[in-house]
Design a protein around this motif. Structure first.
Motif, PDB file in Angstrom:
ATOM      1  N   PRO A  48       0.836  -1.211   0.000  1.00 50.79           N
ATOM      2  CA  PRO A  48       0.000   0.000   0.000  1.00 50.79           C
ATOM      3  C   PRO A  48       0.868   1.258   0.000  1.00 50.79           C
ATOM      4  N   ASN A  49       0.434   2.231  -0.753  1.00 51.67           N
ATOM      5  CA  ASN A  49       1.120   3.508  -0.836  1.00 51.67           C
ATOM      6  C   ASN A  49       0.037   4.585  -0.880  1.00 51.67           C
ATOM      7  N   ASP A  50      -0.177   5.247   0.261  1.00 45.76           N
ATOM      8  CA  ASP A  50      -1.263   6.221   0.364  1.00 45.76           C
ATOM      9  C   ASP A  50      -1.166   7.320  -0.691  1.00 45.76           C
ATOM     10  N   LYS A  51       0.044   7.802  -0.949  1.00 48.97           N
ATOM     11  CA  LYS A  51       0.200   8.884  -1.932  1.00 48.97           C
ATOM     12  C   LYS A  51      -0.175   8.407  -3.333  1.00 48.97           C
ATOM     13  N   ARG A  52       0.218   7.195  -3.674  1.00 47.69           N
ATOM     14  CA  ARG A  52      -0.112   6.644  -4.996  1.00 47.69           C
ATOM     15  C   ARG A  52      -1.625   6.489  -5.141  1.00 47.69           C
ATOM     16  N   ARG A  53      -2.268   5.947  -4.118  1.00 48.61           N
ATOM     17  CA  ARG A  53      -3.713   5.751  -4.193  1.00 48.61           C
ATOM     18  C   ARG A  53      -4.433   7.098  -4.260  1.00 48.61           C
ATOM     19  N   GLU A  54      -3.989   8.055  -3.466  1.00 54.05           N
ATOM     20  CA  GLU A  54      -4.599   9.389  -3.511  1.00 54.05           C
ATOM     21  C   GLU A  54      -4.477   9.992  -4.910  1.00 54.05           C
ATOM     22  N   SER A  55      -3.349   9.783  -5.551  1.00 55.32           N
ATOM     23  CA  SER A  55      -3.145  10.282  -6.908  1.00 55.32           C
ATOM     24  C   SER A  55      -4.114   9.605  -7.887  1.00 55.32           C
ATOM     25  N   LEU A  56      -4.287   8.299  -7.743  1.00 54.72           N
ATOM     26  CA  LEU A  56      -5.222   7.571  -8.606  1.00 54.72           C
ATOM     27  C   LEU A  56      -6.657   8.047  -8.379  1.00 54.72           C
ATOM     28  N   VAL A  57      -7.020   8.293  -7.133  1.00 57.36           N
ATOM     29  CA  VAL A  57      -8.360   8.789  -6.812  1.00 57.36           C
ATOM     30  C   VAL A  57      -8.552  10.183  -7.396  1.00 57.36           C
ATOM     31  N   ARG A  58      -7.564  11.046  -7.264  1.00 62.49           N
ATOM     32  CA  ARG A  58      -7.666  12.404  -7.839  1.00 62.49           C
ATOM     33  C   ARG A  58      -7.816  12.343  -9.354  1.00 62.49           C
ATOM     34  N   ASP A  59      -7.014  11.479 -10.004  1.00 60.93           N
ATOM     35  CA  ASP A  59      -7.103  11.336 -11.460  1.00 60.93           C
ATOM     36  C   ASP A  59      -8.492  10.858 -11.878  1.00 60.93           C
ATOM     37  N   ALA A  60      -9.022   9.888 -11.157  1.00 60.23           N
ATOM     38  CA  ALA A  60     -10.357   9.373 -11.472  1.00 60.23           C
ATOM     39  C   ALA A  60     -11.419  10.432 -11.191  1.00 60.23           C
ATOM     40  N   GLY A  61     -11.242  11.193 -10.111  1.00 56.95           N
ATOM     41  CA  GLY A  61     -12.182  12.267  -9.781  1.00 56.95           C
ATOM     42  C   GLY A  61     -12.210  13.341 -10.848  1.00 56.95           C
ATOM     43  N   GLU A  62     -11.051  13.665 -11.374  1.00 56.67           N
ATOM     44  CA  GLU A  62     -10.985  14.656 -12.448  1.00 56.67           C
ATOM     45  C   GLU A  62     -11.657  14.121 -13.716  1.00 56.67           C
ATOM     46  N   ALA A  63     -11.412  12.851 -14.037  1.00 54.26           N
ATOM     47  CA  ALA A  63     -12.033  12.256 -15.224  1.00 54.26           C
ATOM     48  C   ALA A  63     -13.549  12.172 -15.069  1.00 54.26           C
ATOM     49  N   PHE A  64     -14.014  11.841 -13.872  1.00 56.62           N
ATOM     50  CA  PHE A  64     -15.452  11.783 -13.603  1.00 56.62           C
ATOM     51  C   PHE A  64     -16.068  13.172 -13.788  1.00 56.62           C
ATOM     52  N   TRP A  65     -15.421  14.161 -13.220  1.00 56.98           N
ATOM     53  CA  TRP A  65     -15.880  15.544 -13.353  1.00 56.98           C
ATOM     54  C   TRP A  65     -15.953  15.952 -14.826  1.00 56.98           C
ATOM     55  N   GLY A  66     -14.885  15.668 -15.570  1.00 55.76           N
ATOM     56  CA  GLY A  66     -14.850  16.041 -16.987  1.00 55.76           C
ATOM     57  C   GLY A  66     -15.965  15.397 -17.788  1.00 55.76           C
ATOM     58  N   TYR A  67     -16.233  14.138 -17.510  1.00 58.15           N
ATOM     59  CA  TYR A  67     -17.286  13.427 -18.226  1.00 58.15           C
ATOM     60  C   TYR A  67     -18.661  13.999 -17.875  1.00 58.15           C
ATOM     61  N   VAL A  68     -18.892  14.226 -16.595  1.00 59.24           N
ATOM     62  CA  VAL A  68     -20.177  14.779 -16.159  1.00 59.24           C
ATOM     63  C   VAL A  68     -20.386  16.177 -16.755  1.00 59.24           C
ATOM     64  N   VAL A  69     -19.372  17.004 -16.742  1.00 57.73           N
ATOM     65  CA  VAL A  69     -19.494  18.363 -17.291  1.00 57.73           C
ATOM     66  C   VAL A  69     -19.824  18.307 -18.782  1.00 57.73           C
ATOM     67  N   GLN A  70     -19.153  17.436 -19.516  1.00 52.32           N
ATOM     68  CA  GLN A  70     -19.439  17.338 -20.949  1.00 52.32           C
ATOM     69  C   GLN A  70     -20.870  16.878 -21.192  1.00 52.32           C
ATOM     70  N   ARG A  71     -21.333  15.913 -20.411  1.00 54.97           N
ATOM     71  CA  ARG A  71     -22.709  15.441 -20.556  1.00 54.97           C
ATOM     72  C   ARG A  71     -23.698  16.565 -20.213  1.00 54.97           C
ATOM     73  N   GLU A  72     -23.387  17.318 -19.169  1.00 53.49           N
ATOM     74  CA  GLU A  72     -24.284  18.414 -18.786  1.00 53.49           C
ATOM     75  C   GLU A  72     -24.353  19.475 -19.881  1.00 53.49           C
ATOM     76  N   GLN A  73     -23.257  19.720 -20.564  1.00 52.48           N
ATOM     77  CA  GLN A  73     -23.255  20.680 -21.667  1.00 52.48           C
ATOM     78  C   GLN A  73     -24.201  20.249 -22.789  1.00 52.48           C
ATOM     79  N   LEU A  74     -24.423  18.933 -22.875  1.00 59.17           N
ATOM     80  CA  LEU A  74     -25.330  18.404 -23.891  1.00 59.17           C
ATOM     81  C   LEU A  74     -26.749  18.218 -23.352  1.00 59.17           C
ATOM     82  N   GLY A  75     -26.962  18.672 -22.117  1.00 58.69           N
ATOM     83  CA  GLY A  75     -28.289  18.582 -21.527  1.00 58.69           C
ATOM     84  C   GLY A  75     -28.572  17.282 -20.807  1.00 58.69           C
ATOM     85  N   LEU A  76     -27.563  16.456 -20.613  1.00 56.49           N
ATOM     86  CA  LEU A  76     -27.726  15.170 -19.936  1.00 56.49           C
ATOM     87  C   LEU A  76     -27.350  15.344 -18.466  1.00 56.49           C
ATOM     88  N   LEU A  77     -28.332  15.620 -17.654  1.00 57.54           N
ATOM     89  CA  LEU A  77     -28.114  15.967 -16.253  1.00 57.54           C
ATOM     90  C   LEU A  77     -28.334  14.743 -15.366  1.00 57.54           C
TER      91      LEU A  77
END
Length: 101
Positions: A48-77
């Motif tokens: 286990p490496n807390d910093k590595r996992r935190e980085s993976l979670v941040r990367d996934a959080g950013e990707a989730f945000w980006g996908y949701v924002v793009q969908r919202e721009q198309l009216g998919l809320l």
């Protein structure tokens, strides 16, 4: 939801679809990297490496945000639907947003 009724707008519809597909694939990749890491730790094939996992979670959080924002721009809320469909973990939901720094 945007309508691309004017023939001149059709290229924009194609670009929007391509961009949304790319964002969805990125989210899948980031979530899979996090799942692989967690599985390796659980199987004791990785320490286990807390910093590595935190980085993976941040990367996934950013990707989730980006996908949701793009969908919202198309009216998919429907971010809750996306979270269920992609099995987004709670810590990734909490980390949702653009990367800082």
């Amino acid at each position: 939801m945007p309508r691309f009724d004017n023939p001149i707008e059709l290229p924009f519809a194609g670009e929007a679809a391509a961009s949304l597909g790319q964002a969805g694939r990125k989210l899948k990749r980031k979530l899979e990297a996090l799942r692989r890491y967690d599985a390796d730790v659980a199987a004791h094939s990785r320490k286990p490496n807390d910093k590595r996992r935190e980085s993976l979670v941040r990367d996934a959080g950013e990707a989730f945000w980006g996908y949701v924002v793009q969908r919202e721009q198309l009216g998919l809320l429907d971010s809750d639907y996306i979270a269920k469909e992609y099995e987004v973990p709670a810590d990734v939901k909490r980390a949702m947003g653009p990367k800082s720094g």
